[in-house]
Design a protein around this motif. Structure first.
Motif, PDB file in Angstrom:
ATOM      1  N   GLN A 162      -0.570   4.335  -6.687  1.00  0.00           N
ATOM      2  CA  GLN A 162      -1.011   5.005  -7.912  1.00  0.00           C
ATOM      3  C   GLN A 162       0.048   5.969  -8.423  1.00  0.00           C
ATOM      4  N   THR A 163       0.685   6.709  -7.509  1.00  0.00           N
ATOM      5  CA  THR A 163       1.745   7.640  -7.897  1.00  0.00           C
ATOM      6  C   THR A 163       2.940   6.878  -8.444  1.00  0.00           C
ATOM      7  N   TRP A 164       3.300   5.833  -7.766  1.00  0.00           N
ATOM      8  CA  TRP A 164       4.432   4.997  -8.193  1.00  0.00           C
ATOM      9  C   TRP A 164       4.212   4.458  -9.610  1.00  0.00           C
ATOM     10  N   ASP A 165       3.025   3.945  -9.855  1.00  0.00           N
ATOM     11  CA  ASP A 165       2.746   3.315 -11.142  1.00  0.00           C
ATOM     12  C   ASP A 165       2.613   4.325 -12.278  1.00  0.00           C
ATOM     13  N   LYS A 166       2.189   5.553 -11.967  1.00  0.00           N
ATOM     14  CA  LYS A 166       1.926   6.558 -12.998  1.00  0.00           C
ATOM     15  C   LYS A 166       3.180   7.297 -13.431  1.00  0.00           C
ATOM     16  N   THR A 167       4.239   7.212 -12.648  1.00  0.00           N
ATOM     17  CA  THR A 167       5.436   8.003 -12.891  1.00  0.00           C
ATOM     18  C   THR A 167       6.632   7.112 -13.220  1.00  0.00           C
ATOM     19  N   ASN A 224      11.860  14.744  -9.495  1.00  0.00           N
ATOM     20  CA  ASN A 224      11.598  14.446 -10.910  1.00  0.00           C
ATOM     21  C   ASN A 224      10.209  14.920 -11.337  1.00  0.00           C
ATOM     22  N   GLY A 225       9.814  16.085 -10.794  1.00  0.00           N
ATOM     23  CA  GLY A 225       8.563  16.695 -11.194  1.00  0.00           C
ATOM     24  C   GLY A 225       7.332  16.207 -10.476  1.00  0.00           C
ATOM     25  N   CYS A 226       7.493  15.331  -9.494  1.00  0.00           N
ATOM     26  CA  CYS A 226       6.362  14.792  -8.740  1.00  0.00           C
ATOM     27  C   CYS A 226       6.357  15.413  -7.346  1.00  0.00           C
ATOM     28  N   CYS A 227       5.288  16.121  -7.006  1.00  0.00           N
ATOM     29  CA  CYS A 227       5.190  16.767  -5.701  1.00  0.00           C
ATOM     30  C   CYS A 227       5.004  15.712  -4.615  1.00  0.00           C
ATOM     31  N   THR A 273      13.025  11.818   3.343  1.00  0.00           N
ATOM     32  CA  THR A 273      12.243  10.637   3.006  1.00  0.00           C
ATOM     33  C   THR A 273      10.821  11.059   2.690  1.00  0.00           C
ATOM     34  N   VAL A 274      10.282  10.489   1.605  1.00  0.00           N
ATOM     35  CA  VAL A 274       8.922  10.789   1.174  1.00  0.00           C
ATOM     36  C   VAL A 274       8.151   9.484   1.025  1.00  0.00           C
ATOM     37  N   THR A 275       6.834   9.602   1.012  1.00  0.00           N
ATOM     38  CA  THR A 275       5.952   8.446   0.861  1.00  0.00           C
ATOM     39  C   THR A 275       5.095   8.628  -0.379  1.00  0.00           C
ATOM     40  N   MET A 276       4.909   7.540  -1.126  1.00  0.00           N
ATOM     41  CA  MET A 276       4.041   7.552  -2.305  1.00  0.00           C
ATOM     42  C   MET A 276       3.013   6.445  -2.197  1.00  0.00           C
ATOM     43  N   LYS A 310       0.791  -1.224   0.000  1.00  0.00           N
ATOM     44  CA  LYS A 310       0.000   0.000   0.000  1.00  0.00           C
ATOM     45  C   LYS A 310       0.826   1.278   0.000  1.00  0.00           C
ATOM     46  N   VAL A 311       2.046   1.235   0.452  1.00  0.00           N
ATOM     47  CA  VAL A 311       2.844   2.449   0.599  1.00  0.00           C
ATOM     48  C   VAL A 311       4.268   2.194   0.132  1.00  0.00           C
ATOM     49  N   ILE A 312       4.830   3.176  -0.554  1.00  0.00           N
ATOM     50  CA  ILE A 312       6.234   3.123  -0.963  1.00  0.00           C
ATOM     51  C   ILE A 312       6.938   4.320  -0.352  1.00  0.00           C
TER      52      ILE A 312
END
Length: 201
Positions: free
Chosen positions: A66-71, A45-48, A60-63, A20-22
């Protein structure tokens, strides 16, 4: 909100994935993290993305998946160089163009040409976004604010001056590589309103 003026002095040093989380940790120069706080927005890389933890030289950030797969992050590896930008501070000079950090989709490099000290890169022009990608218009590629040089039915090009080659990871791109694409938010609203005027949802 961002301006598309990025720094490439950053590398991915850790990626943790579960269902569920990356989470991803990026290391950069300490000067780039002056006064950073948990909850701050940083474009990678352009992803907020939102800062969840930090040290003097990393964050450290969390995605969500859906964000992971779209980018382009779905192909990311430890050691990859990334473009980063802190969100715009009020009262500072605004350069580049309005970049939201909301990636529309990924596109491939389809040609690369050397033009003296500049590099001309050609990318796929997605059908659903073609009206938002126009000659002399603005576009963000891996978060980098650029001006579109030329458009064709299924492609568009940008030019990388030496400064952009040095300050972003775009100068290292090869044919077949993917980048994160964000079209100009003004173009989005213009197209949406034109469709409404013409009775198209």
């Amino acid at each position: 909100m961002f301006s598309g003026l990025v720094s490439n002095d950053a590398h991915i040093v850790k990626i943790d994935k579960n269902d569920k989380v990356i989470t991803m940790t990026v290391k950069t120069h300490p000067e780039g993290l002056t006064d950073v706080k948990v909850g701050d927005s940083i474009a990678v890389n352009g992803c907020c993305l939102t800062v969840e933890a930090f040290t003097s030289d990393s964050f450290t950030v969390t995605m969500m998946p859906q964000t992971w797969d779209k980018t382009t992050f779905k192909k990311a590896q430890v050691g990859d160089q990334v473009n980063i930008e802190r969100s715009i501070a009020l009262g500072k000079r605004f350069e580049g163009h309005i970049v939201l950090g909301h990636v529309d989709e990924t596109v491939k490099v389809i040609d690369r040409k050397q033009n003296e000290n500049a590099i001309e890169l050609w990318f796929e022009r997605p059908e659903r976004l073609k009206n938002q990608l126009v000659s002399q218009g603005s576009v963000a590629l891996n978060g980098t604010s650029l001006t579109i040089m030329r458009t064709e039915a299924a492609a568009f090009s940008v030019g990388l001056i030496p400064h952009t080659q040095e300050e972003s990871n775009l100068g290292k791109l090869k044919i077949g590589d993917d980048v994160n694409l964000e079209t100009d938010v003004i173009a989005k609203y213009v197209e949406a309103n034109m469709k409404r005027l013409n009775g198209v949802d």
